[in-house]
Design a protein around this motif. Structure first.
Motif, PDB file in Angstrom:
ATOM      1  N   ALA A  19      68.807  14.531  18.058  1.00  0.00           N
ATOM      2  CA  ALA A  19      67.782  15.548  18.301  1.00  0.00           C
ATOM      3  C   ALA A  19      67.292  15.497  19.745  1.00  0.00           C
ATOM      4  N   ILE A  20      67.116  14.286  20.273  1.00  0.00           N
ATOM      5  CA  ILE A  20      66.699  14.140  21.672  1.00  0.00           C
ATOM      6  C   ILE A  20      67.804  14.644  22.593  1.00  0.00           C
ATOM      7  N   GLY A  21      69.044  14.345  22.253  1.00  0.00           N
ATOM      8  CA  GLY A  21      70.168  14.830  23.057  1.00  0.00           C
ATOM      9  C   GLY A  21      70.204  16.343  23.121  1.00  0.00           C
ATOM     10  N   LEU A  22      69.954  16.997  21.983  1.00  0.00           N
ATOM     11  CA  LEU A  22      69.947  18.456  21.935  1.00  0.00           C
ATOM     12  C   LEU A  22      68.779  19.029  22.723  1.00  0.00           C
ATOM     13  N   ALA A  23      67.601  18.404  22.598  1.00  0.00           N
ATOM     14  CA  ALA A  23      66.426  18.877  23.328  1.00  0.00           C
ATOM     15  C   ALA A  23      66.628  18.744  24.837  1.00  0.00           C
ATOM     16  N   PHE A  24      67.209  17.628  25.248  1.00  0.00           N
ATOM     17  CA  PHE A  24      67.498  17.386  26.662  1.00  0.00           C
ATOM     18  C   PHE A  24      68.500  18.425  27.177  1.00  0.00           C
ATOM     19  N   MET A  25      69.531  18.681  26.362  1.00  0.00           N
ATOM     20  CA  MET A  25      70.556  19.656  26.739  1.00  0.00           C
ATOM     21  C   MET A  25      69.946  21.050  26.892  1.00  0.00           C
ATOM     22  N   GLU A  26      69.109  21.443  25.951  1.00  0.00           N
ATOM     23  CA  GLU A  26      68.481  22.766  26.001  1.00  0.00           C
ATOM     24  C   GLU A  26      67.583  22.895  27.227  1.00  0.00           C
ATOM     25  N   TYR A  27      66.774  21.864  27.471  1.00  0.00           N
ATOM     26  CA  TYR A  27      65.857  21.869  28.612  1.00  0.00           C
ATOM     27  C   TYR A  27      66.636  21.997  29.925  1.00  0.00           C
ATOM     28  N   ALA A  28      67.686  21.180  30.061  1.00  0.00           N
ATOM     29  CA  ALA A  28      68.483  21.197  31.294  1.00  0.00           C
ATOM     30  C   ALA A  28      69.178  22.540  31.481  1.00  0.00           C
ATOM     31  N   SER A  29      69.714  23.085  30.401  1.00  0.00           N
ATOM     32  CA  SER A  29      70.454  24.339  30.494  1.00  0.00           C
ATOM     33  C   SER A  29      69.558  25.497  30.930  1.00  0.00           C
ATOM     34  N   TYR A  30      68.410  25.633  30.291  1.00  0.00           N
ATOM     35  CA  TYR A  30      67.538  26.780  30.580  1.00  0.00           C
ATOM     36  C   TYR A  30      66.812  26.653  31.917  1.00  0.00           C
ATOM     37  N   ARG A  31      66.803  25.447  32.469  1.00  0.00           N
ATOM     38  CA  ARG A  31      66.177  25.253  33.792  1.00  0.00           C
ATOM     39  C   ARG A  31      67.212  25.024  34.883  1.00  0.00           C
ATOM     40  N   ASN A  32      68.462  25.294  34.532  1.00  0.00           N
ATOM     41  CA  ASN A  32      69.565  25.220  35.499  1.00  0.00           C
ATOM     42  C   ASN A  32      69.676  23.836  36.146  1.00  0.00           C
TER      43      ASN A  32
END
Length: 294
Positions: A163-176
């Motif tokens: 879940a943390i991995g997914l949250a980190f991935m989403e955060y990084a992706s949407y903030r480029n």
């Protein structure tokens, strides 16, 4: 040669059915992986114009890595077969192991026997696995339309929690924000924080290391300290289980106790490791690390 330097991968449990874990993972590799891809599933002859094999042993060519997305009960025999084949790395996505109790622990014990016998390295089980945009490896089983992947960068995350991995991935992706690797290792019956720090120490694509840590395996503390001492890259850690209640929560996820927080805190301070007090602060440090790259 690094753990993720692979030129061929077999997807065990590959599927032609949209939305299935084995389908999402296969499509991930088809999109970005430059090496050979071997779908493995006895129920298919072909998937997406690729020959589908009934078993790992039926693949004539060498296989460097396997991704396992089949029921837990058959995973030990898959790992044994992979070991005999000479596979060097297995990512076990499947759940149903020590996190569910004694029945699952027995399955993990069988897998450990094959790890020791064949010297195959294993990430998981019960994990999201690896996202490495430089190698084209992506075992995260969330469709890319729902969860866009981050671009290439110099920041790595290692975490027990998917879940943390997914949250980190989403955060990084949407903030480029670019990443070098995101690795979720779940129950960590083999590869753990120490192994990943050793890998990232030498990784030319990684300049900053972020860790979500639930707890080190017994006997790994000294090794963690020794490898962390020798890493000349910023390390940021978010430690789970800081309270008794949090410790229980961390334990319930992977069946590994989170350990005495005061001990961890002192170790982090002595090693010069940056400790985030919350997930929000963890993400602030991520933004800072990304700005330092610009």
């Amino acid at each position: 040669m690094g753990l993720f330097d692979v030129k061929s991968v077999a997807i065990v449990g590959a599927s032609a059915k949209e939305g299935k874990v084995g389908n999402i993972i296969l499509k991930n590799f088809l999109q970005d992986f430059k090496g050979k891809i071997y779908p493995v599933n006895p129920n298919y002859n072909e998937i997406y114009s690729l020959k589908c094999y009934p078993s790992i042993s039926s693949i004539e060519e060498n296989v460097d890595m396997i991704v396992v997305a089949v029921p837990a009960e058959v995973v030990p025999e898959i790992i044994e077969e992979a070991g005999k084949k000479g596979v060097k790395l297995a990512v076990i996505i499947s759940a149903g192991f020590s996190e569910i109790g004694d029945k699952g622990k027995k399955l993990e014990d069988k897998i450990r026997d094959f790890i020791n016998k064949y010297r195959i390295r294993v990430i998981g089980p019960n994990c999201m696995g690896i996202y490495d945009p430089y190698k084209g490896i992506d075992t995260f089983f969330v469709d890319r339309e729902r969860l866009p992947r981050p671009k290439k960068g110099k920041i790595a995350l290692i975490t027990q929690s998917g879940a943390i991995g997914l949250a980190f991935m989403e955060y990084a992706s949407y903030r480029n924000i670019g990443v070098s690797k995101i690795v979720s290792y779940g129950n960590k019956i083999d590869i753990d924080e120490v192994d990943m720090l050793r890998e990232l120490k030498e990784d030319e694509n990684t300049e900053s290391i972020f860790i979500y840590m639930e707890g080190l395996r017994p006997g790994r503390g000294k090794e963690f300290i020794e490898i962390a001492k020798g890493i000349d890259k910023p390390i940021v850690i978010l430690k789970a289980g800081k309270t008794k209640r949090g410790n229980i929560a961390a334990s319930s996820h992977t069946s590994a106790m989170a350990g005495d927080y005061d001990v961890y805190r002192n170790v982090f301070e002595n090693l010069g490791i940056i400790e985030a007090e919350s997930f929000h602060e963890f993400m602030i440090y991520l933004k800072i690390a990304s700005y330092l790259r610009k």
